[in-house]
Design a protein around this motif. Structure first.
Motif, PDB file in Angstrom:
ATOM      1  N   ALA A   6      46.298   4.155 -21.192  1.00 49.65           N
ATOM      2  CA  ALA A   6      47.090   3.499 -20.136  1.00 49.65           C
ATOM      3  C   ALA A   6      48.049   2.491 -20.753  1.00 49.65           C
ATOM      4  CB  ALA A   6      46.142   2.774 -19.176  1.00 49.65           C
ATOM      5  N   ASP A   7      48.966   2.057 -19.927  1.00 51.15           N
ATOM      6  CA  ASP A   7      49.799   0.898 -20.258  1.00 51.15           C
ATOM      7  C   ASP A   7      48.956  -0.316 -19.896  1.00 51.15           C
ATOM      8  OD1 ASP A   7      53.074  -0.286 -19.051  1.00 51.15           O
ATOM      9  OD2 ASP A   7      51.441  -1.308 -20.088  1.00 51.15           O
ATOM     10  N   ILE A   8      48.591  -1.108 -20.872  1.00 53.57           N
ATOM     11  CA  ILE A   8      47.632  -2.218 -20.656  1.00 53.57           C
ATOM     12  C   ILE A   8      48.126  -3.201 -19.594  1.00 53.57           C
ATOM     13  CG2 ILE A   8      48.484  -3.858 -22.408  1.00 53.57           C
ATOM     14  CD1 ILE A   8      45.496  -4.178 -23.264  1.00 53.57           C
ATOM     15  N   THR A   9      49.432  -3.246 -19.359  1.00 52.74           N
ATOM     16  CA  THR A   9      49.939  -4.238 -18.389  1.00 52.74           C
ATOM     17  C   THR A   9      49.590  -3.846 -16.953  1.00 52.74           C
ATOM     18  OG1 THR A   9      52.077  -3.123 -18.095  1.00 52.74           O
ATOM     19  CG2 THR A   9      51.911  -4.744 -19.886  1.00 52.74           C
ATOM     20  N   ALA A  20      49.552  -9.869 -30.750  1.00 53.83           N
ATOM     21  CA  ALA A  20      50.690 -10.778 -30.918  1.00 53.83           C
ATOM     22  C   ALA A  20      51.035 -10.956 -32.394  1.00 53.83           C
ATOM     23  CB  ALA A  20      50.346 -12.130 -30.280  1.00 53.83           C
ATOM     24  N   ASN A  21      51.959 -11.873 -32.648  1.00 55.88           N
ATOM     25  CA  ASN A  21      52.187 -12.339 -34.026  1.00 55.88           C
ATOM     26  C   ASN A  21      51.914 -13.842 -34.031  1.00 55.88           C
ATOM     27  OD1 ASN A  21      54.692 -13.889 -33.458  1.00 55.88           O
ATOM     28  ND2 ASN A  21      55.488 -11.859 -32.979  1.00 55.88           N
ATOM     29  N   THR A  22      51.912 -14.429 -35.210  1.00 59.62           N
ATOM     30  CA  THR A  22      51.418 -15.812 -35.314  1.00 59.62           C
ATOM     31  C   THR A  22      52.326 -16.838 -34.632  1.00 59.62           C
ATOM     32  OG1 THR A  22      52.501 -15.970 -37.464  1.00 59.62           O
ATOM     33  CG2 THR A  22      50.129 -15.419 -37.460  1.00 59.62           C
ATOM     34  N   GLY A  27      57.486 -10.141 -29.026  1.00 66.40           N
ATOM     35  CA  GLY A  27      57.881  -9.155 -30.054  1.00 66.40           C
ATOM     36  C   GLY A  27      58.089  -7.814 -29.400  1.00 66.40           C
ATOM     37  N   GLY A  28      57.751  -6.758 -30.146  1.00 68.13           N
ATOM     38  CA  GLY A  28      57.923  -5.415 -29.578  1.00 68.13           C
ATOM     39  C   GLY A  28      56.579  -4.900 -29.084  1.00 68.13           C
ATOM     40  N   GLY A  29      56.385  -3.606 -29.191  1.00 65.38           N
ATOM     41  CA  GLY A  29      55.086  -2.983 -28.887  1.00 65.38           C
ATOM     42  C   GLY A  29      54.409  -3.547 -27.649  1.00 65.38           C
ATOM     43  N   VAL A  30      53.096  -3.717 -27.782  1.00 68.69           N
ATOM     44  CA  VAL A  30      52.335  -4.186 -26.616  1.00 68.69           C
ATOM     45  C   VAL A  30      52.691  -5.645 -26.294  1.00 68.69           C
ATOM     46  CG1 VAL A  30      50.264  -4.903 -27.915  1.00 68.69           C
ATOM     47  CG2 VAL A  30      50.034  -4.122 -25.553  1.00 68.69           C
ATOM     48  N   ASP A  31      53.072  -6.395 -27.326  1.00 63.51           N
ATOM     49  CA  ASP A  31      53.496  -7.797 -27.131  1.00 63.51           C
ATOM     50  C   ASP A  31      54.710  -7.828 -26.203  1.00 63.51           C
ATOM     51  OD1 ASP A  31      54.249 -10.441 -29.614  1.00 63.51           O
ATOM     52  OD2 ASP A  31      53.722 -10.527 -27.496  1.00 63.51           O
ATOM     53  N   GLY A  32      55.670  -6.978 -26.511  1.00 68.75           N
ATOM     54  CA  GLY A  32      56.871  -6.918 -25.685  1.00 68.75           C
ATOM     55  C   GLY A  32      56.565  -6.472 -24.268  1.00 68.75           C
ATOM     56  N   PRO A 111      44.113  -3.661 -26.600  1.00 71.97           N
ATOM     57  CA  PRO A 111      44.918  -2.586 -27.172  1.00 71.97           C
ATOM     58  C   PRO A 111      44.354  -2.266 -28.560  1.00 71.97           C
ATOM     59  CG  PRO A 111      46.016  -4.668 -27.562  1.00 71.97           C
ATOM     60  CD  PRO A 111      44.723  -4.979 -26.835  1.00 71.97           C
ATOM     61  N   CYS A 112      44.954  -1.304 -29.214  1.00 71.46           N
ATOM     62  CA  CYS A 112      44.487  -0.956 -30.581  1.00 71.46           C
ATOM     63  C   CYS A 112      45.184  -1.908 -31.561  1.00 71.46           C
ATOM     64  CB  CYS A 112      44.824   0.493 -30.896  1.00 71.46           C
ATOM     65  SG  CYS A 112      44.109   1.654 -29.723  1.00 71.46           S
ATOM     66  N   ILE A 113      44.636  -3.070 -31.686  1.00 69.88           N
ATOM     67  CA  ILE A 113      45.262  -4.170 -32.434  1.00 69.88           C
ATOM     68  C   ILE A 113      45.580  -3.761 -33.875  1.00 69.88           C
ATOM     69  CG2 ILE A 113      44.954  -6.565 -33.245  1.00 69.88           C
ATOM     70  CD1 ILE A 113      42.912  -6.893 -30.909  1.00 69.88           C
ATOM     71  N   SER A 114      46.746  -4.112 -34.329  1.00 66.89           N
ATOM     72  CA  SER A 114      47.231  -3.915 -35.719  1.00 66.89           C
ATOM     73  C   SER A 114      47.543  -2.473 -36.090  1.00 66.89           C
ATOM     74  CB  SER A 114      46.221  -4.464 -36.758  1.00 66.89           C
ATOM     75  OG  SER A 114      46.376  -5.860 -36.887  1.00 66.89           O
ATOM     76  N   THR A 115      47.315  -1.503 -35.192  1.00 65.43           N
ATOM     77  CA  THR A 115      47.507  -0.093 -35.581  1.00 65.43           C
ATOM     78  C   THR A 115      48.918   0.400 -35.324  1.00 65.43           C
ATOM     79  OG1 THR A 115      46.857   0.777 -33.401  1.00 65.43           O
ATOM     80  CG2 THR A 115      45.080   0.393 -35.010  1.00 65.43           C
ATOM     81  N   GLY A 116      49.784  -0.457 -34.830  1.00 63.44           N
ATOM     82  CA  GLY A 116      51.187  -0.047 -34.640  1.00 63.44           C
ATOM     83  C   GLY A 116      52.031  -0.583 -35.782  1.00 63.44           C
ATOM     84  N   VAL A 117      52.866  -1.533 -35.471  1.00 58.98           N
ATOM     85  CA  VAL A 117      53.777  -2.127 -36.468  1.00 58.98           C
ATOM     86  C   VAL A 117      53.018  -2.640 -37.686  1.00 58.98           C
ATOM     87  CG1 VAL A 117      55.192  -4.237 -36.793  1.00 58.98           C
ATOM     88  CG2 VAL A 117      55.574  -2.752 -34.820  1.00 58.98           C
ATOM     89  N   TYR A 118      51.791  -3.129 -37.464  1.00 58.34           N
ATOM     90  CA  TYR A 118      51.041  -3.731 -38.588  1.00 58.34           C
ATOM     91  C   TYR A 118      50.317  -2.701 -39.450  1.00 58.34           C
ATOM     92  CZ  TYR A 118      52.034  -8.552 -37.108  1.00 58.34           C
ATOM     93  OH  TYR A 118      52.668  -9.743 -36.789  1.00 58.34           O
ATOM     94  N   GLY A 119      50.431  -1.421 -39.072  1.00 57.91           N
ATOM     95  CA  GLY A 119      50.065  -0.343 -39.983  1.00 57.91           C
ATOM     96  C   GLY A 119      48.607  -0.127 -40.291  1.00 57.91           C
TER      97      GLY A 119
END
Ligand code: APR
Length: 165
Positions: A6-9, A20-22, A27-32, A111-119
């Protein structure tokens, strides 16, 4: 624990976790997606938090989201798994659950934390997510509903496989 795609929102849970980032300034992804859905007051509150360390978590209101709270947690950027990434990722899940419990949340979606932009490799990350949630839920009072909110059926299959172990 349950797994959805699902879309977590859109999830009707008490707390949604933001990868998020620090800076906590979006940002983008789920943060955005979370910031877009929650509206500008979310960013205004995040500004006042003055950032968050990787592996820690901070809580805000959910504003226009169905969720009452957003728990912001910066995951680790994956390098090779030998630079503390597993422990930092576990911290994201642990601290988010602790904050949710402190605020009396009865349900939380990750969400699946760190598995997108953070690789972060999806399987390793799912294994850490599931084992950390099991460990923390074993010692927290009450029985909070935990939802792993995947954004693809591939990720859901990974979680369902890892949960059987
Ligand atoms: N709902 C649920 N999951 C989502 C959504 C959404 N609306 N949008 C993206 N995802 C998924 C991605 O498919 C991925 O599986 O969230 C997971 C995490 O990916 P990212 O959002 O890229 O987060 P992460 O890898 O932790 O990187 C964090 O990205 O957006 C920036 O500001 C953020 O700098 C931070 C970095």
């Amino acid at each position: 624990m349950e797994v959805v795609v699902a879309d977590i929102t859109t999830l009707e849970v008490d707390a949604v976790v933001n990868a998020a980032n620090t800076s906590l300034l979006g940002g983008g992804g789920v943060d955005g997606a979370i910031h877009r859905a929650a509206g500008p007051e979310l960013l205004a509150e995040c500004r006042r938090l003055k950032g968050c360390a990787t592996g820690d978590a901070k809580i805000t209101k959910g504003y226009r989201l169905p969720a009452k709270w957003v728990i912001h947690t910066p995951g680790p950027v994956y390098r090779d798994g030998k630079h503390g990434e597993p422990e930092l990722l576990a911290g994201c899940y642990r601290r988010s659950l602790e904050l949710a419990a402190e605020h009396g949340a009865e349900s939380i979606a990750f969400p699946c934390i760190s598995t997108g932009v953070y690789g972060y490799p999806a399987e390793e990350a799912a294994g850490i997510a599931i084992s950390t949630v099991r460990e923390v839920m074993g010692r927290l009072p009450g029985d909070m509903k935990v939802v792993f909110c995947c954004f693809s059926s591939r990720d859901r299959e990974i979680y369902e496989k890892m949960m059987k172990r």
